[in-house]
Motif scaffolding. Structure first.
Motif, PDB file in Angstrom:
ATOM      1  N   PHE A   1     -10.597   7.060 -11.605  1.00 22.09           N
ATOM      2  CA  PHE A   1     -11.656   6.368 -10.873  1.00 22.09           C
ATOM      3  C   PHE A   1     -11.090   5.163 -10.119  1.00 22.09           C
ATOM      4  O   PHE A   1     -11.366   4.963  -8.932  1.00 22.09           O
ATOM      5  CB  PHE A   1     -12.761   5.918 -11.826  1.00 22.09           C
ATOM      6  CG  PHE A   1     -13.808   5.060 -11.165  1.00 22.09           C
ATOM      7  CD1 PHE A   1     -14.789   5.639 -10.369  1.00 22.09           C
ATOM      8  CD2 PHE A   1     -13.799   3.676 -11.326  1.00 22.09           C
ATOM      9  CE1 PHE A   1     -15.747   4.844  -9.740  1.00 22.09           C
ATOM     10  CE2 PHE A   1     -14.750   2.882 -10.708  1.00 22.09           C
ATOM     11  CZ  PHE A   1     -15.723   3.468  -9.915  1.00 22.09           C
ATOM     12  N   PHE A   2     -10.274   4.367 -10.801  1.00 19.13           N
ATOM     13  CA  PHE A   2      -9.706   3.182 -10.165  1.00 19.13           C
ATOM     14  C   PHE A   2      -8.683   3.570  -9.085  1.00 19.13           C
ATOM     15  O   PHE A   2      -8.540   2.868  -8.086  1.00 19.13           O
ATOM     16  CB  PHE A   2      -9.055   2.275 -11.215  1.00 19.13           C
ATOM     17  CG  PHE A   2     -10.022   1.682 -12.188  1.00 19.13           C
ATOM     18  CD1 PHE A   2     -11.225   1.130 -11.761  1.00 19.13           C
ATOM     19  CD2 PHE A   2      -9.753   1.683 -13.555  1.00 19.13           C
ATOM     20  CE1 PHE A   2     -12.138   0.585 -12.656  1.00 19.13           C
ATOM     21  CE2 PHE A   2     -10.654   1.140 -14.462  1.00 19.13           C
ATOM     22  CZ  PHE A   2     -11.843   0.596 -14.012  1.00 19.13           C
ATOM     23  N   ARG A   3      -7.988   4.702  -9.279  1.00 16.06           N
ATOM     24  CA  ARG A   3      -7.054   5.169  -8.239  1.00 16.06           C
ATOM     25  C   ARG A   3      -7.815   5.591  -6.988  1.00 16.06           C
ATOM     26  O   ARG A   3      -7.346   5.382  -5.861  1.00 16.06           O
ATOM     27  CB  ARG A   3      -6.221   6.347  -8.753  1.00 16.06           C
ATOM     28  CG  ARG A   3      -5.026   5.952  -9.563  1.00 16.06           C
ATOM     29  CD  ARG A   3      -3.966   5.270  -8.735  1.00 16.06           C
ATOM     30  NE  ARG A   3      -2.991   6.206  -8.203  1.00 16.06           N
ATOM     31  CZ  ARG A   3      -1.974   5.859  -7.412  1.00 16.06           C
ATOM     32  NH1 ARG A   3      -1.827   4.606  -7.036  1.00 16.06           N
ATOM     33  NH2 ARG A   3      -1.124   6.753  -6.974  1.00 16.06           N
ATOM     34  N   ILE A   4      -8.981   6.201  -7.171  1.00 15.53           N
ATOM     35  CA  ILE A   4      -9.805   6.569  -6.016  1.00 15.53           C
ATOM     36  C   ILE A   4     -10.234   5.325  -5.257  1.00 15.53           C
ATOM     37  O   ILE A   4     -10.136   5.255  -4.023  1.00 15.53           O
ATOM     38  CB  ILE A   4     -11.025   7.393  -6.467  1.00 15.53           C
ATOM     39  CG1 ILE A   4     -10.582   8.778  -6.958  1.00 15.53           C
ATOM     40  CG2 ILE A   4     -12.033   7.537  -5.325  1.00 15.53           C
ATOM     41  CD1 ILE A   4     -11.686   9.581  -7.611  1.00 15.53           C
ATOM     42  N   VAL A   5     -10.697   4.307  -5.997  1.00 20.94           N
ATOM     43  CA  VAL A   5     -11.092   3.047  -5.354  1.00 20.94           C
ATOM     44  C   VAL A   5      -9.889   2.416  -4.657  1.00 20.94           C
ATOM     45  O   VAL A   5     -10.008   1.896  -3.535  1.00 20.94           O
ATOM     46  CB  VAL A   5     -11.691   2.074  -6.393  1.00 20.94           C
ATOM     47  CG1 VAL A   5     -12.029   0.739  -5.739  1.00 20.94           C
ATOM     48  CG2 VAL A   5     -12.936   2.675  -7.035  1.00 20.94           C
ATOM     49  N   GLN A   6      -8.748   2.467  -5.309  1.00 18.57           N
ATOM     50  CA  GLN A   6      -7.526   1.921  -4.717  1.00 18.57           C
ATOM     51  C   GLN A   6      -7.180   2.640  -3.419  1.00 18.57           C
ATOM     52  O   GLN A   6      -6.818   2.013  -2.417  1.00 18.57           O
ATOM     53  CB  GLN A   6      -6.384   2.067  -5.724  1.00 18.57           C
ATOM     54  CG  GLN A   6      -5.108   1.319  -5.351  1.00 18.57           C
ATOM     55  CD  GLN A   6      -3.977   1.642  -6.303  1.00 18.57           C
ATOM     56  OE1 GLN A   6      -3.875   2.763  -6.798  1.00 18.57           O
ATOM     57  NE2 GLN A   6      -3.116   0.664  -6.551  1.00 18.57           N
TER      58      GLN A   6
ATOM     59  N   THR B   1      -5.344  12.118  -6.269  1.00 13.20           N
ATOM     60  CA  THR B   1      -6.618  11.443  -6.008  1.00 13.20           C
ATOM     61  C   THR B   1      -6.435  10.260  -5.074  1.00 13.20           C
ATOM     62  O   THR B   1      -7.273  10.001  -4.201  1.00 13.20           O
ATOM     63  CB  THR B   1      -7.268  10.968  -7.321  1.00 13.20           C
ATOM     64  OG1 THR B   1      -6.310  10.208  -8.074  1.00 13.20           O
ATOM     65  CG2 THR B   1      -7.750  12.131  -8.153  1.00 13.20           C
ATOM     66  N   TYR B   2      -5.330   9.545  -5.244  1.00  9.49           N
ATOM     67  CA  TYR B   2      -5.054   8.394  -4.379  1.00  9.49           C
ATOM     68  C   TYR B   2      -4.893   8.846  -2.932  1.00  9.49           C
ATOM     69  O   TYR B   2      -5.444   8.236  -2.005  1.00  9.49           O
ATOM     70  CB  TYR B   2      -3.783   7.689  -4.853  1.00  9.49           C
ATOM     71  CG  TYR B   2      -3.354   6.546  -3.976  1.00  9.49           C
ATOM     72  CD1 TYR B   2      -3.933   5.286  -4.094  1.00  9.49           C
ATOM     73  CD2 TYR B   2      -2.371   6.721  -3.004  1.00  9.49           C
ATOM     74  CE1 TYR B   2      -3.549   4.230  -3.285  1.00  9.49           C
ATOM     75  CE2 TYR B   2      -1.978   5.676  -2.190  1.00  9.49           C
ATOM     76  CZ  TYR B   2      -2.569   4.432  -2.337  1.00  9.49           C
ATOM     77  OH  TYR B   2      -2.184   3.397  -1.514  1.00  9.49           O
TER      78      TYR B   2
ATOM     79  N   GLY C   1      -6.647   2.901   2.516  1.00 10.92           N
ATOM     80  CA  GLY C   1      -6.615   3.860   3.610  1.00 10.92           C
ATOM     81  C   GLY C   1      -6.595   3.248   4.997  1.00 10.92           C
ATOM     82  O   GLY C   1      -5.962   3.773   5.910  1.00 10.92           O
ATOM     83  N   GLY C   2      -7.300   2.129   5.187  1.00 10.68           N
ATOM     84  CA  GLY C   2      -7.382   1.558   6.523  1.00 10.68           C
ATOM     85  C   GLY C   2      -6.308   0.546   6.846  1.00 10.68           C
ATOM     86  O   GLY C   2      -6.255   0.040   7.975  1.00 10.68           O
TER      87      GLY C   2
ATOM     88  N   GLU D   1       0.818  -1.215   0.000  1.00 11.86           N
ATOM     89  CA  GLU D   1       0.000   0.000   0.000  1.00 11.86           C
ATOM     90  C   GLU D   1       0.852   1.265   0.000  1.00 11.86           C
ATOM     91  O   GLU D   1       0.598   2.198  -0.770  1.00 11.86           O
ATOM     92  CB  GLU D   1      -0.933  -0.005   1.218  1.00 11.86           C
ATOM     93  CG  GLU D   1      -1.976   1.083   1.211  1.00 11.86           C
ATOM     94  CD  GLU D   1      -1.505   2.367   1.861  1.00 11.86           C
ATOM     95  OE1 GLU D   1      -1.922   3.446   1.392  1.00 11.86           O
ATOM     96  OE2 GLU D   1      -0.721   2.294   2.814  1.00 11.86           O
ATOM     97  N   VAL D   2       1.890   1.296   0.845  1.00  9.39           N
ATOM     98  CA  VAL D   2       2.742   2.488   0.923  1.00  9.39           C
ATOM     99  C   VAL D   2       3.540   2.660  -0.364  1.00  9.39           C
ATOM    100  O   VAL D   2       3.816   3.784  -0.802  1.00  9.39           O
ATOM    101  CB  VAL D   2       3.679   2.393   2.144  1.00  9.39           C
ATOM    102  CG1 VAL D   2       4.623   3.588   2.196  1.00  9.39           C
ATOM    103  CG2 VAL D   2       2.865   2.311   3.433  1.00  9.39           C
ATOM    104  N   LEU D   3       3.910   1.537  -0.992  1.00  9.93           N
ATOM    105  CA  LEU D   3       4.656   1.587  -2.248  1.00  9.93           C
ATOM    106  C   LEU D   3       3.907   2.408  -3.296  1.00  9.93           C
ATOM    107  O   LEU D   3       4.514   3.118  -4.103  1.00  9.93           O
ATOM    108  CB  LEU D   3       4.875   0.157  -2.759  1.00  9.93           C
ATOM    109  CG  LEU D   3       5.743  -0.019  -4.011  1.00  9.93           C
ATOM    110  CD1 LEU D   3       7.207   0.223  -3.675  1.00  9.93           C
ATOM    111  CD2 LEU D   3       5.568  -1.414  -4.588  1.00  9.93           C
ATOM    112  N   ASP D   4       2.584   2.339  -3.273  1.00 10.94           N
ATOM    113  CA  ASP D   4       1.788   3.023  -4.294  1.00 10.94           C
ATOM    114  C   ASP D   4       1.717   4.524  -4.109  1.00 10.94           C
ATOM    115  O   ASP D   4       1.162   5.211  -4.975  1.00 10.94           O
ATOM    116  CB  ASP D   4       0.375   2.423  -4.342  1.00 10.94           C
ATOM    117  CG  ASP D   4       0.218   1.466  -5.507  1.00 10.94           C
ATOM    118  OD1 ASP D   4       1.012   0.526  -5.606  1.00 10.94           O
ATOM    119  OD2 ASP D   4      -0.684   1.682  -6.331  1.00 10.94           O
TER     120      ASP D   4
END
Length: 535
Positions: free
Chosen positions: A115-120, A65-66, A125-126, A34-37
């Motif tokens: 859109f997919f970055r927002i979902v990602q 957005t991410y 986030g948690g 997750e942090v890598l992204d």
């Protein structure tokens, strides 16, 4: 042997009877992904912009957005984990993150990618706060420090290796693999989580108590926070391109929605019982100062991770891999300084550590204001090394300082707000830096064009020399002169870009310097105790 949670009984086993170190490796792997992204795609933005036929400023949305979506989920992660179980929520987060990552890799347009970055971001986030809660449940108190050290290495190593890995993938495969690489890692993580992770007895009891109590999720508060942050990001990202609030319907509507959401959000969060965020913490001098410092720090960390590769690729001819390698040495120094800062924190007050770290980072940014056409790889690398040496002093110390004066029942809220500050700060930092870069580019170009008089002898002499050069290299007559004029224009544009980037680095340096007086205003903490886990 009892299979109780190690955090409760001091047993050598995690909940479910598994080896706690295996649990630590699993949560560290998921968090690493997750942090890598947050950084892996930054050096590939030119490829993304080219592949999707958009401008560099629009491709920056891939990062912002991410971060905003990530921050939105952070506000809800504590309640959702308690209500539905840490294991279930953690696995759901990883599953959403992995599926969205694969979808990002197959995105066919900028809109679909965003859109997919927002979902990602919503999925990821948690993951960080959940990972720390699981580690605390899996280890006895005397072993938690070692477990969090392993977790900390994953957290700081991921953004360090991200630019290098992202650059190599973009150059040798395609930018799509910056996202597709998460697919196999996510699937492996999910399988290991299902096998190894169990909720502790205390977590299960807390979940049952919440159900009996009938605790409800603050849907209104969450919606207001999400609307405010989303609308603010649109305003910051699109402001410069849309000429702010002049004739753009998008900007006017987004600005109005942002203002209305903010005005409704503040009284709701202040008066609602069990609100999604306890913003009253921001009114405390100690925590409020820590929040601002983390906001600045997030802005510096993310914006420089994007802007250094951007300038090296656009104006120094670096490949994406080489641009990633520019950031590599700074990442290594950051990892090493994490251990050094951890030891120093037992003897030095957090406020002095934060002030020292901010000073070092500001000096690194000041060094970047000396760039010109002859700037070398080592110049950029050393500037990043300075920042890499200072950032851990801030990150590790903020945690200890922010918990001073916080009640035990407020620690989850404090952790969420500090994480929100880091991510929102990073998103705002990128957006504001991009806006400033565009504004200062226009400013410097207008000034240079005003001073560039074709009738001046210096201009005529340069034009003649350039025309002669192109004539000697196969261009004839008028064509050689046209090439000479185009070359002069290119040199002018490059000089404009250098000055604009210098202005951006100046502002970032001054912004970092503002953290020093804020740090010095913090209260002293008790040294030598077990610090709270960094979230």
């Amino acid at each position: 042997m009892a299979k109780a949670g190690a955090g409760q009984t001091g047993a050598a086993q995690a909940p479910g009877g598994h080896n706690p170190w295996l649990v630590a490796l699993v949560v560290a792997l998921a968090t690493f992904m997750e942090v890598l992204d947050t950084t892996i795609a930054n050096v590939a933005l030119r490829y993304i912009a080219g592949g999707l036929a958009v401008g560099p400023d629009e491709s920056a949305w891939v990062s912002t957005t991410y971060l905003v979506a990530n921050a939105i989920t952070l506000t809800a992660s504590s309640f959702l984990a308690k209500r539905y179980g840490r294991k279930a929520f953690f696995m759901a987060s990883v599953a959403v993150f992995t599926a969205a990552s694969i979808a990002c890799g197959f995105a066919w347009s900028l809109e679909s990618l965003l859109f997919f970055r927002i979902v990602q971001g919503l999925g990821g986030g948690g993951m960080a706060p959940l990972a720390q809660s699981i580690l605390a449940d899996s280890f006895p108190p005397e072993k938690r420090g070692q477990a969090f050290a392993l977790y900390g290495v994953a957290v700081v190593f991921a953004p360090a290796i991200g630019p290098v890995l992202g650059g190599w993938l973009a150059d040798n495969a395609s930018w799509h693999w910056c996202f597709l690489i998460n697919g196999p890692i996510g699937v492996i993580s999910l399988g290991l989580m299902y096998w190894l992770i169990e909720d502790s007895a205390a977590a299960k009891a807390e979940r049952r108590a919440l159900r009996r109590k009938g605790a409800r999720f603050d849907v209104v508060g969450f919606a207001l926070v999400a609307t405010f942050l989303g609308a603010l990001e649109i305003v910051l990202d699109e402001g410069q391109r849309k000429d702010w609030f002049g004739t753009s319907t998008l900007m006017n509507v987004s600005g109005l929605v942002c203002a209305l959401a903010f005005c409704a959000m503040i009284p709701w969060l202040l008066t609602k019982k069990d609100a999604i965020l306890d913003i009253r913490l921001l009114g405390q001098r100690q925590f409020g100062s820590c929040f601002l410092v983390m906001l600045f720090t997030g802005a510096i960390l993310i914006s420089t991770t994007q802007f250094i590769p951007q300038i090296t690729q656009e104006y120094y001819g670096y490949t994406a891999t080489l641009s990633g390698l520019v950031l590599g040495p700074g990442g290594v120094v950051t990892v090493l300084m994490m251990f050094t800062a951890g030891r120093l924190s037992a003897y030095i007050q957090p406020k002095w550590m934060i002030a020292a770290g901010a000073t070092i980072v500001a000096l690194g940014l000041y060094n970047l204001t000396r760039l010109d056409g002859t700037t070398t790889f080592s110049f950029f690398a050393w500037s990043r090394i300075y920042m890499g040496a200072g950032l851990p002093l801030i990150f590790l110390s903020i945690t200890a300082a922010s918990y001073v004066g916080i009640r035990k029942d407020q620690t989850d809220q404090a952790s969420a707000l500090i994480n929100v500050a880091r991510n929102v700060g990073g998103s705002m930092g990128v957006s504001l830096a991009q806006n400033m870069l565009a504004y200062r580019s226009q400013f410097h170009q207008s000034r240079l064009v005003e001073s560039l008089n074709p009738a001046e002898p210096a201009y005529q002499e340069t034009l003649q020399q350039a025309t002669r050069y192109f004539s000697e290299h196969g261009y004839a007559g008028v064509e050689a002169q046209n090439q000479a004029v185009a070359w002069i224009g290119s040199v002018l544009q490059t000089q404009v870009a250098y000055w604009a980037y210098i202005d951006v680095f100046w502002v970032l340096a001054l912004l970092t310097a503002c953290a020093v007086p804020l740090a010095l205003s913090l209260k002293s903490v008790k040294l030598g105790g077990e610090p709270p886990a960094a979230h």
